[in-house]
Enzyme design. Structure first.
Site, PDB file in Angstrom:
ATOM      1  N   LYS A   1      66.383  -8.828 -17.211  1.00 53.46           N
ATOM      2  CA  LYS A   1      67.424  -9.835 -17.461  1.00 53.46           C
ATOM      3  C   LYS A   1      67.387 -10.366 -18.891  1.00 53.46           C
ATOM      4  CE  LYS A   1      68.608 -10.949 -12.810  1.00 53.46           C
ATOM      5  NZ  LYS A   1      69.010 -11.869 -11.789  1.00 53.46           N
TER       6      LYS A   1
ATOM      7  N   LYS B   1      74.799  -8.725  -7.522  1.00 54.13           N
ATOM      8  CA  LYS B   1      76.033  -9.514  -7.486  1.00 54.13           C
ATOM      9  C   LYS B   1      76.469 -10.005  -8.859  1.00 54.13           C
ATOM     10  CE  LYS B   1      73.517 -12.981  -5.088  1.00 54.13           C
ATOM     11  NZ  LYS B   1      72.320 -13.300  -5.855  1.00 54.13           N
TER      12      LYS B   1
ATOM     13  N   LYS C   1      69.895  -0.905  -9.194  1.00 56.60           N
ATOM     14  CA  LYS C   1      70.067  -1.718  -7.984  1.00 56.60           C
ATOM     15  C   LYS C   1      71.461  -2.351  -7.950  1.00 56.60           C
ATOM     16  CE  LYS C   1      68.558  -6.042  -7.808  1.00 56.60           C
ATOM     17  NZ  LYS C   1      68.880  -7.210  -6.998  1.00 56.60           N
TER      18      LYS C   1
HETATM   19  N1  AQP Z   1      70.566  -4.118  -4.004  1.00 57.45           N
HETATM   20  C1  AQP Z   1      69.840  -4.726  -3.101  1.00 57.45           C
HETATM   21  N2  AQP Z   1      69.341  -4.053  -2.051  1.00 57.45           N
HETATM   22  C2  AQP Z   1      68.592  -4.691  -1.125  1.00 57.45           C
HETATM   23  N3  AQP Z   1      68.297  -6.006  -1.159  1.00 57.45           N
HETATM   24  C3  AQP Z   1      68.779  -6.721  -2.185  1.00 57.45           C
HETATM   25  N4  AQP Z   1      68.686  -8.024  -2.525  1.00 57.45           N
HETATM   26  C4  AQP Z   1      69.366  -8.236  -3.676  1.00 57.45           C
HETATM   27  N5  AQP Z   1      69.909  -7.102  -4.110  1.00 57.45           N
HETATM   28  C5  AQP Z   1      69.565  -6.135  -3.214  1.00 57.45           C
HETATM   29  C6  AQP Z   1      67.975  -9.026  -1.747  1.00 57.45           C
HETATM   30  O1  AQP Z   1      68.897 -10.058  -1.411  1.00 57.45           O
HETATM   31  C7  AQP Z   1      68.185 -11.288  -1.309  1.00 57.45           C
HETATM   32  C8  AQP Z   1      68.918 -12.357  -2.060  1.00 57.45           C
HETATM   33  O2  AQP Z   1      68.872 -12.031  -3.450  1.00 57.45           O
HETATM   34  P1  AQP Z   1      68.998 -13.162  -4.538  1.00 57.45           P
HETATM   35  O3  AQP Z   1      70.332 -13.735  -4.441  1.00 57.45           O
HETATM   36  O4  AQP Z   1      67.912 -14.135  -4.366  1.00 57.45           O
HETATM   37  O5  AQP Z   1      68.811 -12.512  -5.940  1.00 57.45           O
HETATM   38  P2  AQP Z   1      68.515 -11.079  -6.443  1.00 57.45           P
HETATM   39  O6  AQP Z   1      67.384 -10.456  -5.727  1.00 57.45           O
HETATM   40  O7  AQP Z   1      68.366 -11.140  -7.926  1.00 57.45           O
HETATM   41  O8  AQP Z   1      69.896 -10.372  -6.007  1.00 57.45           O
HETATM   42  P3  AQP Z   1      71.095  -9.916  -6.903  1.00 57.45           P
HETATM   43  O9  AQP Z   1      72.224  -9.623  -5.981  1.00 57.45           O
HETATM   44  O10 AQP Z   1      70.637  -8.801  -7.792  1.00 57.45           O
HETATM   45  O11 AQP Z   1      71.459 -11.204  -7.759  1.00 57.45           O
HETATM   46  P4  AQP Z   1      71.546 -11.382  -9.321  1.00 57.45           P
HETATM   47  O12 AQP Z   1      72.539 -10.356  -9.793  1.00 57.45           O
HETATM   48  O13 AQP Z   1      71.987 -12.775  -9.547  1.00 57.45           O
HETATM   49  O14 AQP Z   1      70.174 -11.139  -9.879  1.00 57.45           O
HETATM   50  C9  AQP Z   1      66.784 -11.044  -1.855  1.00 57.45           C
HETATM   51  O15 AQP Z   1      65.877 -10.927  -0.781  1.00 57.45           O
HETATM   52  C10 AQP Z   1      66.916  -9.736  -2.577  1.00 57.45           C
HETATM   53  O16 AQP Z   1      65.713  -9.013  -2.617  1.00 57.45           O
END
Ligand code: AQP
Length: 328
Positions: free
Chosen positions: A113, A197, A194
């Protein structure tokens, strides 16, 4: 042995995706029947990157509504917004004295990031310390997460052990719960990365995407050369990702999915994946529409933060006493 407590959080940093659902949320729904569960919309985590204030507020409510719409029952789980329980930020501060710069700067998510940013905030660096506070505050023994959070959870375990060694047995050391299938759903436009969002909307299916958008995004999903629909993540990352999404959405194994599409073309396969995803999302979207903006949602969150704050206060007080804070 009492059942382990469960904690997990979701950031309101964008529209929740099927990656979030398949990797984490659907497990929350199962766990609520067997464990005492705490689920949290972690708005303070989202603030580690720049956010539009109005959008952040709206998304925080949206994520809470989606968690319920996915099947969380407020009679069984404690659902709340992180910033409504100030003990999270307070425990995080107390943990700063137990965390080393080197271990934070080595975190893969921090490096990902921070890359390509002109300036990097200390919030982004300290994110995993806040996550440790989130989990340890509730003495959670089990943390259902996607694969990307494994390293952060390792730090939460290290902090718990470090604290226990220095100040005496205090924290339950949490275990990650990472599913064998679906723990890393990949991006639709680059299946070596990965699904996230906060990336471009074409790279993910959002839980609130209408059926025609789901179909269009999956039709455009990057696939691989060749024509075989086979699960080979290294050689065929695009097709393997779609097989995983299909299998989990349709309630089948990846092997069953492979057999079902044997001999079919990519276009027909993608249509079937879209149909399965649309059917998974249909009831979630219907329940979401009932909840968003409702007094019911506000009451659930108010009650959730009250219950969470009671539990959090007990841990925080113990930590303050052990660390030498003069209590008022
Ligand atoms: N691609 C993924 N596959 C499986 N699990 C996923 N998680 C996120 N992306 C995937 C799991 O979703 C839960 C919530 O995630 P988060 O909102 O706490 O943040 P994150 O892990 O950083 O998810 P994002 O979607 O990638 O958000 P951004 O883009 O803001 O960083 C967690 O349990 C995560 O593991």
């Amino acid at each position: 042995m009492p059942m382990a407590r469960v904690f997990s959080g979701v950031q309101p940093s964008g529209d929740l995706t099927i990656g979030n659902y398949l990797g984490a949320l659907r497990h929350f729904v199962v766990l609520q029947h067997e464990h005492e569960c705490y689920f949290c919309v972690v708005d303070l985590h989202a603030l580690t990157l720049p956010q539009d204030p109005g959008e952040l507020r709206a998304r925080t409510e949206k994520v809470a509504a989606l968690l319920l719409a996915c099947g969380l029952d407020p009679a069984r789980v404690t659902l709340f917004v992180q910033s409504h329980v100030p003990a999270h930020a307070e425990l995080c501060w107390l943990f700063f004295g137990l965390t080393y710069l080197g271990e934070l700067s080595r975190m893969t998510q921090f490096k990902d990031k921070a890359r390509n940013r002109k300036t990097v905030t200390t919030g982004l660096l300290n994110y995993p310390v806040l996550m440790a506070a989130d989990i340890l505050l509730y003495q959670a023994g089990l943390v259902p997460v996607g694969d990307d959070q494994k390293q952060h959870l390792e730090l939460a375990r290290d902090i718990a052990v470090r604290f226990n060694n220095r100040f005496g047995e205090t924290f339950v050391v949490p275990e990650p719960m990472i599913a064998k299938v679906g723990a890393r759903i990949m991006s639709l436009d680059d299946p070596t990365r990965k699904m996230s969002k906060s990336e471009t909307p074409d790279s993910y299916v959002a839980l609130l995407d209408p059926p025609e958008v789901v179909a269009a995004k999956l039709a455009r999903a990057v696939t691989d050369s060749g024509r075989e629909i086979r699960y080979r993540p290294k050689e065929k990352p695009g097709i393997s990702n779609l097989l995983t999404i299909y299998a989990l959405s349709a309630g089948k194994t990846v092997r069953e999915a492979e057999a079902e599409f044997d001999g079919l073309g990519y276009a027909d396969f993608k249509k079937a994946v879209a149909e399965a995803v649309v059917e998974t999302l249909r009831p979630i979207q219907a329940r979401y529409r009932e909840l968003i903006g409702s007094a019911e949602l506000r009451d659930i969150l108010r009650e959730g933060s009250r219950r969470a704050a009671d539990v959090a206060a007990v841990t925080l007080r113990t930590v303050q006493e052990k660390m030498g804070i003069l209590l008022p």
